[in-house]
Motif scaffolding. Structure first.
Motif, PDB file in Angstrom:
ATOM      1  N   VAL A 109       0.835  -1.203   0.000  1.00 53.70           N
ATOM      2  CA  VAL A 109       0.000   0.000   0.000  1.00 53.70           C
ATOM      3  C   VAL A 109       0.868   1.250   0.000  1.00 53.70           C
ATOM      4  CG1 VAL A 109      -1.722   1.326   1.277  1.00 53.70           C
ATOM      5  CG2 VAL A 109      -1.915  -1.165   1.140  1.00 53.70           C
ATOM      6  N   GLU A 110       1.917   1.233   0.827  1.00 54.37           N
ATOM      7  CA  GLU A 110       2.809   2.402   0.912  1.00 54.37           C
ATOM      8  C   GLU A 110       3.524   2.656  -0.431  1.00 54.37           C
ATOM      9  OE1 GLU A 110       1.840   0.974   4.844  1.00 54.37           O
ATOM     10  OE2 GLU A 110       2.665  -0.047   3.078  1.00 54.37           O
ATOM     11  N   ASP A 111       3.955   1.594  -1.079  1.00 52.08           N
ATOM     12  CA  ASP A 111       4.649   1.742  -2.370  1.00 52.08           C
ATOM     13  C   ASP A 111       3.702   2.279  -3.442  1.00 52.08           C
ATOM     14  OD1 ASP A 111       6.944   0.813  -1.223  1.00 52.08           O
ATOM     15  OD2 ASP A 111       6.773  -1.228  -2.008  1.00 52.08           O
ATOM     16  N   ILE A 112       2.469   1.781  -3.449  1.00 54.87           N
ATOM     17  CA  ILE A 112       1.511   2.265  -4.444  1.00 54.87           C
ATOM     18  C   ILE A 112       1.135   3.713  -4.160  1.00 54.87           C
ATOM     19  CG2 ILE A 112      -0.862   1.978  -5.271  1.00 54.87           C
ATOM     20  CD1 ILE A 112      -0.455  -1.024  -5.122  1.00 54.87           C
ATOM     21  N   GLN A 113       1.032   4.077  -2.872  1.00 53.12           N
ATOM     22  CA  GLN A 113       0.774   5.474  -2.516  1.00 53.12           C
ATOM     23  C   GLN A 113       1.896   6.381  -3.023  1.00 53.12           C
ATOM     24  OE1 GLN A 113      -1.919   7.234  -0.670  1.00 53.12           O
ATOM     25  NE2 GLN A 113      -0.715   8.721  -1.839  1.00 53.12           N
ATOM     26  N   ALA A 114       3.136   5.925  -2.895  1.00 56.37           N
ATOM     27  CA  ALA A 114       4.273   6.717  -3.367  1.00 56.37           C
ATOM     28  C   ALA A 114       4.202   6.945  -4.875  1.00 56.37           C
ATOM     29  CB  ALA A 114       5.581   6.016  -2.994  1.00 56.37           C
ATOM     30  N   GLN A 115       3.813   5.914  -5.623  1.00 56.08           N
ATOM     31  CA  GLN A 115       3.697   6.059  -7.074  1.00 56.08           C
ATOM     32  C   GLN A 115       2.505   6.931  -7.444  1.00 56.08           C
ATOM     33  OE1 GLN A 115       6.075   5.133  -9.116  1.00 56.08           O
ATOM     34  NE2 GLN A 115       7.154   4.326  -7.305  1.00 56.08           N
ATOM     35  N   MET A 116       1.443   6.861  -6.642  1.00 62.11           N
ATOM     36  CA  MET A 116       0.312   7.763  -6.874  1.00 62.11           C
ATOM     37  C   MET A 116       0.753   9.215  -6.698  1.00 62.11           C
ATOM     38  SD  MET A 116      -3.310   8.089  -4.791  1.00 62.11           S
ATOM     39  CE  MET A 116      -4.419   9.480  -5.118  1.00 62.11           C
ATOM     40  N   ALA A 119       2.505  10.309  -9.805  1.00 64.48           N
ATOM     41  CA  ALA A 119       1.581  10.504 -10.918  1.00 64.48           C
ATOM     42  C   ALA A 119       0.760  11.780 -10.755  1.00 64.48           C
ATOM     43  CB  ALA A 119       0.665   9.300 -11.053  1.00 64.48           C
ATOM     44  N   VAL A 120       0.225  12.008  -9.555  1.00 67.01           N
ATOM     45  CA  VAL A 120      -0.598  13.200  -9.310  1.00 67.01           C
ATOM     46  C   VAL A 120       0.244  14.467  -9.426  1.00 67.01           C
ATOM     47  CG1 VAL A 120      -1.941  14.459  -7.583  1.00 67.01           C
ATOM     48  CG2 VAL A 120      -2.328  12.010  -7.930  1.00 67.01           C
ATOM     49  N   ASP A 121       1.437  14.452  -8.844  1.00 66.13           N
ATOM     50  CA  ASP A 121       2.317  15.620  -8.950  1.00 66.13           C
ATOM     51  C   ASP A 121       2.645  15.919 -10.411  1.00 66.13           C
ATOM     52  OD1 ASP A 121       2.340  15.940  -6.238  1.00 66.13           O
ATOM     53  OD2 ASP A 121       4.299  14.996  -5.920  1.00 66.13           O
ATOM     54  N   SER A 122       2.827  14.883 -11.209  1.00 69.00           N
ATOM     55  CA  SER A 122       3.137  15.072 -12.629  1.00 69.00           C
ATOM     56  C   SER A 122       1.945  15.669 -13.376  1.00 69.00           C
ATOM     57  CB  SER A 122       3.532  13.737 -13.263  1.00 69.00           C
ATOM     58  OG  SER A 122       4.707  13.221 -12.660  1.00 69.00           O
ATOM     59  N   MET A 123       0.732  15.205 -13.058  1.00 66.13           N
ATOM     60  CA  MET A 123      -0.462  15.767 -13.702  1.00 66.13           C
ATOM     61  C   MET A 123      -0.725  17.198 -13.242  1.00 66.13           C
ATOM     62  SD  MET A 123      -3.135  12.571 -14.015  1.00 66.13           S
ATOM     63  CE  MET A 123      -2.929  11.902 -12.345  1.00 66.13           C
ATOM     64  N   ASN A 124      -0.199  17.557 -12.068  1.00 67.69           N
ATOM     65  CA  ASN A 124      -0.329  18.929 -11.558  1.00 67.69           C
ATOM     66  C   ASN A 124       0.899  19.778 -11.880  1.00 67.69           C
ATOM     67  OD1 ASN A 124      -2.891  18.644 -10.443  1.00 67.69           O
ATOM     68  ND2 ASN A 124      -2.108  17.884  -8.493  1.00 67.69           N
ATOM     69  N   ALA A 125       1.705  19.321 -12.826  1.00 64.30           N
ATOM     70  CA  ALA A 125       2.917  20.059 -13.196  1.00 64.30           C
ATOM     71  C   ALA A 125       2.549  21.423 -13.796  1.00 64.30           C
ATOM     72  CB  ALA A 125       3.733  19.254 -14.209  1.00 64.30           C
ATOM     73  N   SER A 126       3.421  22.383 -13.599  1.00 67.02           N
ATOM     74  CA  SER A 126       3.169  23.730 -14.118  1.00 67.02           C
ATOM     75  C   SER A 126       4.340  24.203 -14.969  1.00 67.02           C
ATOM     76  CB  SER A 126       2.934  24.718 -12.973  1.00 67.02           C
ATOM     77  OG  SER A 126       4.092  24.786 -12.131  1.00 67.02           O
ATOM     78  N   SER A 146      -5.069  13.334  -3.393  1.00 68.25           N
ATOM     79  CA  SER A 146      -3.658  13.257  -3.001  1.00 68.25           C
ATOM     80  C   SER A 146      -3.304  11.943  -2.320  1.00 68.25           C
ATOM     81  CB  SER A 146      -3.302  14.429  -2.081  1.00 68.25           C
ATOM     82  OG  SER A 146      -4.129  14.421  -0.928  1.00 68.25           O
ATOM     83  N   THR A 147      -4.294  11.235  -1.798  1.00 72.18           N
ATOM     84  CA  THR A 147      -4.027   9.958  -1.133  1.00 72.18           C
ATOM     85  C   THR A 147      -5.003   8.897  -1.636  1.00 72.18           C
ATOM     86  OG1 THR A 147      -5.548  10.317   0.714  1.00 72.18           O
ATOM     87  CG2 THR A 147      -3.297  11.196   0.942  1.00 72.18           C
ATOM     88  N   LEU A 148      -4.644   7.646  -1.404  1.00 71.57           N
ATOM     89  CA  LEU A 148      -5.542   6.548  -1.759  1.00 71.57           C
ATOM     90  C   LEU A 148      -6.862   6.666  -1.001  1.00 71.57           C
ATOM     91  CD1 LEU A 148      -2.966   3.612  -1.771  1.00 71.57           C
ATOM     92  CD2 LEU A 148      -4.224   4.469  -3.753  1.00 71.57           C
ATOM     93  N   ALA A 149      -6.788   7.115   0.231  1.00 70.82           N
ATOM     94  CA  ALA A 149      -8.000   7.242   1.040  1.00 70.82           C
ATOM     95  C   ALA A 149      -8.968   8.251   0.450  1.00 70.82           C
ATOM     96  CB  ALA A 149      -7.628   7.636   2.461  1.00 70.82           C
ATOM     97  N   ASP A 150      -8.449   9.310  -0.203  1.00 68.95           N
ATOM     98  CA  ASP A 150      -9.319  10.308  -0.825  1.00 68.95           C
ATOM     99  C   ASP A 150     -10.243   9.680  -1.861  1.00 68.95           C
ATOM    100  OD1 ASP A 150      -8.111  12.306   0.661  1.00 68.95           O
ATOM    101  OD2 ASP A 150      -6.734  12.891  -0.944  1.00 68.95           O
TER     102      ASP A 150
END
Length: 310
Positions: A109-116, A119-126, A146-150
């Motif tokens: 779960v922690e590893d997948i959260q890190a990859q999320m 991915a999210v930071d990349s989609m929010n790139a400016s 920002s998190t899996l729980a969201d």
């Protein structure tokens, strides 16, 4: 017929020659010092219309070059972000495969959260202070999860996590070529967040959480997820490839514009730039003419027809 010879007439003729030689010397000196045939369009009267047209075209080409440079930078930043999203999807798939192979899900779960996060930071790139994948909403972060729980907080509708609109940036590269340079966050990440939501729902369900030794239910679930993550990575890679195609088009047009700018510069130079060898020769010849005229003028001052009539 006898030509009248007078002192005043001789002075006038010599002075006229001297002034003409001085003007030629000044003109040749200007060409040598400035390396130009003139200082303004008045000096190029015969070619003024052509020069005006060529400079107009040169300015237009320069505007396209400046715009293409900005588009090229945008596409390069988009490419880097898209590659990171594709790599994150691949890493999630590999982490799941490793867990299946080892029979343990410690840290999954922690590893997948890190990859999320990646991915999210990349989609929010400016770029230049504006979000790349937000469409026309350039001041609004396009992905809010920002998190899996969201992803499982009711009502947990994936579309609600994307705040971009449908506007895609288009750019005119030259008079004949345009590209759609914009990419939207929901085009990149809808399937990715959906798969992560499915993972988190299972993790929070009766067959979760993912800890310790893998259960049969967890193994079956993860095996079923591998194909989805292959597709997600492939789809994002395809978007990156399309972005790369646009980069190639921009590069090709930039090369063409550079060639056109060079050609225009040469053509303008043929009209405005002085032939330095000719200008130097003209200056030398004009200087000799000035010296000769000045010598004749000086000689004439010391002579007078009265001296011959005595």
């Amino acid at each position: 017929m006898v030509t009248r010879v007078t002192t005043s007439g001789n002075y006038s003729a010599v002075l006229t020659n001297l002034l003409a030689a001085q003007q030629r010397q000044a003109d040749a000196g200007d060409r040598v010092s400035t390396q130009r045939n003139g200082q303004n369009l008045k000096d190029y009267a015969k070619s003024s219309e052509l020069l005006t047209a060529m400079r107009t075209v040169q300015t237009r080409v320069g505007v396209f070059q400046d715009q293409n440079s900005l588009i090229a930078d945008r596409l390069a930043n988009q490419d880097a972000s898209l590659v990171r999203v594709a790599d994150a999807a691949q890493s999630i798939r590999e982490r799941m495969a490793d867990a299946i192979a080892s029979g343990r899900v410690d840290g999954l779960v922690e590893d997948i959260q890190a990859q999320m996060n990646i991915a999210v930071d990349s989609m929010n790139a400016s770029y230049s202070g504006k979000y790349l994948f937000a469409g026309g909403q350039v001041d609004t972060k396009p992905v809010t999860a920002s998190t899996l729980a969201d992803l499982t907080v009711p009502p947990a509708v994936i579309a609600d996590f994307f705040k971009n609109d449908d506007f895609k940036v288009k750019a005119k590269l030259d008079d004949a070529t345009s590209v759609t340079a914009g990419v939207l966050a929901d085009d990149i990440g809808t399937d990715l967040l959906t798969a992560l939501q499915t993972f988190q729902t299972f993790n929070q369900g009766p067959n979760g959480p993912f800890t310790g030794a893998m259960t049969n239910a967890q193994k079956t679930f993860l095996e079923g997820q591998l194909a989805s993550w292959n597709t997600i990575r492939a789809d994002v890679t395809l978007i990156a490839a399309q972005n790369g195609t646009n980069q190639k088009r921009v590069d090709d047009v930039a090369t063409d514009l550079e060639a056109r700018q060079t050609s225009l510069t040469i053509m303008l130079g043929d009209i405005t730039d002085a032939n330095m060898a000719q200008a130097s020769a003209d200056l030398e010849q004009a200087s000799l003419s000035v010296q000769s005229s000045a010598y004749v003028f000086q000689t004439l001052k010391s002579s007078s027809l009265i001296n011959f009539l005595r």
